[in-house]
Design a protein around this motif. Structure first.
Motif, PDB file in Angstrom:
ATOM      1  N   ILE A   1       0.848  -1.200   0.000  1.00  0.00           N
ATOM      2  CA  ILE A   1       0.000   0.000   0.000  1.00  0.00           C
ATOM      3  C   ILE A   1       0.884   1.251   0.000  1.00  0.00           C
ATOM      4  O   ILE A   1       0.643   2.204  -0.745  1.00  0.00           O
ATOM      5  CB  ILE A   1      -0.960  -0.022   1.216  1.00  0.00           C
ATOM      6  CG1 ILE A   1      -2.068  -1.053   0.963  1.00  0.00           C
ATOM      7  CG2 ILE A   1      -1.524   1.354   1.511  1.00  0.00           C
ATOM      8  CD1 ILE A   1      -3.004  -1.289   2.135  1.00  0.00           C
ATOM      9  N   ASP A   2       1.925   1.230   0.806  1.00  0.00           N
ATOM     10  CA  ASP A   2       2.846   2.370   0.880  1.00  0.00           C
ATOM     11  C   ASP A   2       3.476   2.635  -0.491  1.00  0.00           C
ATOM     12  O   ASP A   2       3.522   3.779  -0.978  1.00  0.00           O
ATOM     13  CB  ASP A   2       3.924   2.055   1.927  1.00  0.00           C
ATOM     14  CG  ASP A   2       4.788   3.252   2.264  1.00  0.00           C
ATOM     15  OD1 ASP A   2       4.325   4.395   2.065  1.00  0.00           O
ATOM     16  OD2 ASP A   2       5.921   3.053   2.722  1.00  0.00           O
ATOM     17  N   ILE A   3       3.930   1.555  -1.123  1.00  0.00           N
ATOM     18  CA  ILE A   3       4.561   1.707  -2.440  1.00  0.00           C
ATOM     19  C   ILE A   3       3.541   2.162  -3.482  1.00  0.00           C
ATOM     20  O   ILE A   3       3.815   3.027  -4.315  1.00  0.00           O
ATOM     21  CB  ILE A   3       5.236   0.379  -2.861  1.00  0.00           C
ATOM     22  CG1 ILE A   3       6.481   0.167  -2.006  1.00  0.00           C
ATOM     23  CG2 ILE A   3       5.582   0.372  -4.345  1.00  0.00           C
ATOM     24  CD1 ILE A   3       7.270  -1.076  -2.306  1.00  0.00           C
TER      25      ILE A   3
ATOM     26  N   LEU B   1       0.305   6.776   7.496  1.00  0.00           N
ATOM     27  CA  LEU B   1      -0.369   5.724   6.740  1.00  0.00           C
ATOM     28  C   LEU B   1      -1.452   5.134   7.638  1.00  0.00           C
ATOM     29  O   LEU B   1      -1.163   4.694   8.750  1.00  0.00           O
ATOM     30  CB  LEU B   1       0.677   4.648   6.390  1.00  0.00           C
ATOM     31  CG  LEU B   1       0.400   3.648   5.297  1.00  0.00           C
ATOM     32  CD1 LEU B   1       0.048   4.318   3.975  1.00  0.00           C
ATOM     33  CD2 LEU B   1       1.609   2.735   5.117  1.00  0.00           C
ATOM     34  N   ASN B   2      -2.694   5.170   7.180  1.00  0.00           N
ATOM     35  CA  ASN B   2      -3.806   4.584   7.944  1.00  0.00           C
ATOM     36  C   ASN B   2      -4.435   3.480   7.124  1.00  0.00           C
ATOM     37  O   ASN B   2      -4.874   3.722   5.998  1.00  0.00           O
ATOM     38  CB  ASN B   2      -4.891   5.642   8.192  1.00  0.00           C
ATOM     39  CG  ASN B   2      -4.568   6.457   9.401  1.00  0.00           C
ATOM     40  OD1 ASN B   2      -4.463   5.931  10.499  1.00  0.00           O
ATOM     41  ND2 ASN B   2      -4.377   7.741   9.193  1.00  0.00           N
TER      42      ASN B   2
ATOM     43  N   SER C   1      -5.215   8.216  -1.222  1.00  0.00           N
ATOM     44  CA  SER C   1      -6.033   7.124  -0.690  1.00  0.00           C
ATOM     45  C   SER C   1      -6.015   5.958  -1.663  1.00  0.00           C
ATOM     46  O   SER C   1      -5.676   6.115  -2.840  1.00  0.00           O
ATOM     47  CB  SER C   1      -7.471   7.597  -0.456  1.00  0.00           C
ATOM     48  OG  SER C   1      -8.040   8.004  -1.674  1.00  0.00           O
ATOM     49  N   CYS C   2      -6.364   4.796  -1.142  1.00  0.00           N
ATOM     50  CA  CYS C   2      -6.420   3.612  -2.010  1.00  0.00           C
ATOM     51  C   CYS C   2      -7.376   2.574  -1.449  1.00  0.00           C
ATOM     52  O   CYS C   2      -7.768   2.636  -0.282  1.00  0.00           O
ATOM     53  CB  CYS C   2      -5.032   3.013  -2.190  1.00  0.00           C
ATOM     54  SG  CYS C   2      -4.427   2.107  -0.784  1.00  0.00           S
TER      55      CYS C   2
ATOM     56  N   GLY D   1      -3.007   7.954   3.036  1.00  0.00           N
ATOM     57  CA  GLY D   1      -1.611   8.244   3.336  1.00  0.00           C
ATOM     58  C   GLY D   1      -1.304   9.720   3.174  1.00  0.00           C
ATOM     59  O   GLY D   1      -1.927  10.411   2.350  1.00  0.00           O
ATOM     60  N   LEU D   2      -0.386  10.187   3.998  1.00  0.00           N
ATOM     61  CA  LEU D   2       0.129  11.553   3.840  1.00  0.00           C
ATOM     62  C   LEU D   2       1.598  11.438   3.488  1.00  0.00           C
ATOM     63  O   LEU D   2       2.382  10.826   4.230  1.00  0.00           O
ATOM     64  CB  LEU D   2      -0.048  12.349   5.138  1.00  0.00           C
ATOM     65  CG  LEU D   2       0.667  13.702   5.189  1.00  0.00           C
ATOM     66  CD1 LEU D   2       0.089  14.684   4.157  1.00  0.00           C
ATOM     67  CD2 LEU D   2       0.573  14.316   6.592  1.00  0.00           C
ATOM     68  N   PHE D   3       1.958  11.998   2.358  1.00  0.00           N
ATOM     69  CA  PHE D   3       3.356  12.007   1.937  1.00  0.00           C
ATOM     70  C   PHE D   3       3.829  13.455   1.922  1.00  0.00           C
ATOM     71  O   PHE D   3       3.066  14.367   1.574  1.00  0.00           O
ATOM     72  CB  PHE D   3       3.507  11.391   0.534  1.00  0.00           C
ATOM     73  CG  PHE D   3       3.345   9.888   0.525  1.00  0.00           C
ATOM     74  CD1 PHE D   3       2.121   9.299   0.791  1.00  0.00           C
ATOM     75  CD2 PHE D   3       4.426   9.066   0.246  1.00  0.00           C
ATOM     76  CE1 PHE D   3       1.963   7.915   0.795  1.00  0.00           C
ATOM     77  CE2 PHE D   3       4.288   7.679   0.241  1.00  0.00           C
ATOM     78  CZ  PHE D   3       3.059   7.110   0.511  1.00  0.00           C
ATOM     79  N   ILE D   4       5.084  13.663   2.306  1.00  0.00           N
ATOM     80  CA  ILE D   4       5.640  15.025   2.345  1.00  0.00           C
ATOM     81  C   ILE D   4       6.773  15.133   1.332  1.00  0.00           C
ATOM     82  O   ILE D   4       7.697  14.294   1.339  1.00  0.00           O
ATOM     83  CB  ILE D   4       6.202  15.355   3.762  1.00  0.00           C
ATOM     84  CG1 ILE D   4       5.193  15.024   4.868  1.00  0.00           C
ATOM     85  CG2 ILE D   4       6.672  16.811   3.834  1.00  0.00           C
ATOM     86  CD1 ILE D   4       4.008  15.914   5.003  1.00  0.00           C
ATOM     87  N   LYS D   5       6.670  16.151   0.487  1.00  0.00           N
ATOM     88  CA  LYS D   5       7.788  16.416  -0.433  1.00  0.00           C
ATOM     89  C   LYS D   5       8.967  16.880   0.393  1.00  0.00           C
ATOM     90  O   LYS D   5       8.811  17.762   1.258  1.00  0.00           O
ATOM     91  CB  LYS D   5       7.408  17.532  -1.416  1.00  0.00           C
ATOM     92  CG  LYS D   5       6.571  17.057  -2.562  1.00  0.00           C
ATOM     93  CD  LYS D   5       6.449  18.157  -3.605  1.00  0.00           C
ATOM     94  CE  LYS D   5       5.293  17.853  -4.523  1.00  0.00           C
ATOM     95  NZ  LYS D   5       4.845  18.968  -5.321  1.00  0.00           N
ATOM     96  N   LEU D   6      10.108  16.327   0.116  1.00  0.00           N
ATOM     97  CA  LEU D   6      11.272  16.683   0.926  1.00  0.00           C
ATOM     98  C   LEU D   6      11.729  18.098   0.625  1.00  0.00           C
ATOM     99  O   LEU D   6      11.680  18.555  -0.523  1.00  0.00           O
ATOM    100  CB  LEU D   6      12.396  15.684   0.679  1.00  0.00           C
ATOM    101  CG  LEU D   6      12.056  14.256   1.100  1.00  0.00           C
ATOM    102  CD1 LEU D   6      13.208  13.314   0.795  1.00  0.00           C
ATOM    103  CD2 LEU D   6      11.700  14.189   2.579  1.00  0.00           C
TER     104      LEU D   6
END
Ligand code: PKZ
Length: 237
Positions: free
Chosen positions: A160-162, A177-178, A208-209, A225-230
């Motif tokens: 799921i993360d990938i 990630l929930n 979401s997925c 999921g929450l992803f943060i741009k570096l």
């Protein structure tokens, strides 16, 4: 279920060595320098069918490859290792040179691609850039067992993360990630992960997925999921 998985495992082992260019386990245990000199291993695209793929997985793969013909979808290649340049770029964000052994780091590889064919994560991701979504076709092999006969939840979480990450593009990290696990996934079965980008807020990407069976009748999991741009100005270590 267990019997079919054991049969699957037997046939997977029987297939070992038959696949042209398939890396042997022993090769993966060789010193890093030797691995890096093996061009074939570095550049091999793992998101392509191999003999361990089930009929379902091959069928879905073919359907999505057809969708790629008009350019609306693309198949994302998948490599065990990042290019040297990418790794160098990423290291500047995170790695304190004092804490890293170069020799060890040179052996690093994406752990989902560290299994022999069919035993671990078999997957391919297709991306629709206009619709900001991806479809991941995933067959979890016998080494990913949790409860007997079932896929480990951590393996599902990894995929799921990938899958969510594949919707982002660029240098991002998972911040949150929930996952709601609704039904257990039979080991060795194929699932379809539909992911989408819901919202972009500054450096924050909200995604979401859902994870469903091939016939779409079973909803296995839902996740956000929450992803943060570096931020290149910040070091995270
Ligand atoms: C260039 C080379 C490319 C190479 C390309 C390679 C790609 C290869 C793909 C392979 C696919 C593998 C996919 C594996 C993906 C992982 O496994 S990642 C590993 C697991 N994740 C981690 O270890 C992350 C650990 N956390 C961190 O490092 C830092 O917290 C982060 C996520 C980088 C964010 O730190 P930061 O940049 O300092 O951001 P920060 O200012 O704290 O927060 C920014 C905003 O996000 C919010 N936020 C941050 N965290 C959270 C949270 N948990 N909940 C809610 N809000 C949050 C903040 O409140 C803030 O909001 P605003 O105030 O802006 O409204």
């Amino acid at each position: 279920m267990l019997r079919s998985c054991t049969a699957g495992l037997r046939s997977i082992w029987a297939l070992r060595g038959r696949r042209e260019g398939a890396p042997r386990l022993s090769m993966d245990l060789q010193p890093a320098r030797r691995l890096f000199s093996t061009e074939k291993v570095i550049h091999k695209d793992w998101a392509l069918p191999n003999p361990s793929w089930s009929k379902d997985l091959k069928l879905l793969f073919d359907q999505f490859m057809k969708k790629c013909e008009d350019g609306s979808w693309e198949r994302l290649p998948s490599y065990k290792r990042r290019s040297t340049q990418e790794s160098e770029d990423f290291k500047t964000y995170f790695l304190d040179p004092k804490l890293v052994e170069e020799e060890r780091l040179s052996q690093a590889q994406l752990f989902t691609r560290g299994f022999e064919d069919g035993l671990g994560f078999e997957y391919v991701i297709f991306k629709n850039n206009d619709e900001k979504r991806t479809v991941c076709l995933f067959q979890g092999g016998p080494y990913l067992q949790g409860v007997p006969g079932l896929l480990h939840g951590g393996a599902m979480a990894t995929m799921i993360d990938i899958a969510l990450g594949s919707c982002t593009g660029g240098a991002v990290m998972t911040a949150n990630l929930n996952i709601n696990f609704k039904r257990p996934v039979p080991l060795c079965s194929v699932v379809v992960i539909n992911s989408q980008l819901d919202k972009l807020e500054g450096r924050k990407l909200f995604l979401s997925c859902n994870v469903r069976s091939v016939d779409e009748k079973t909803l296995y999991s839902e996740a956000t999921g929450l992803f943060i741009k570096l931020d290149p100005e910040k070091s995270s270590t």
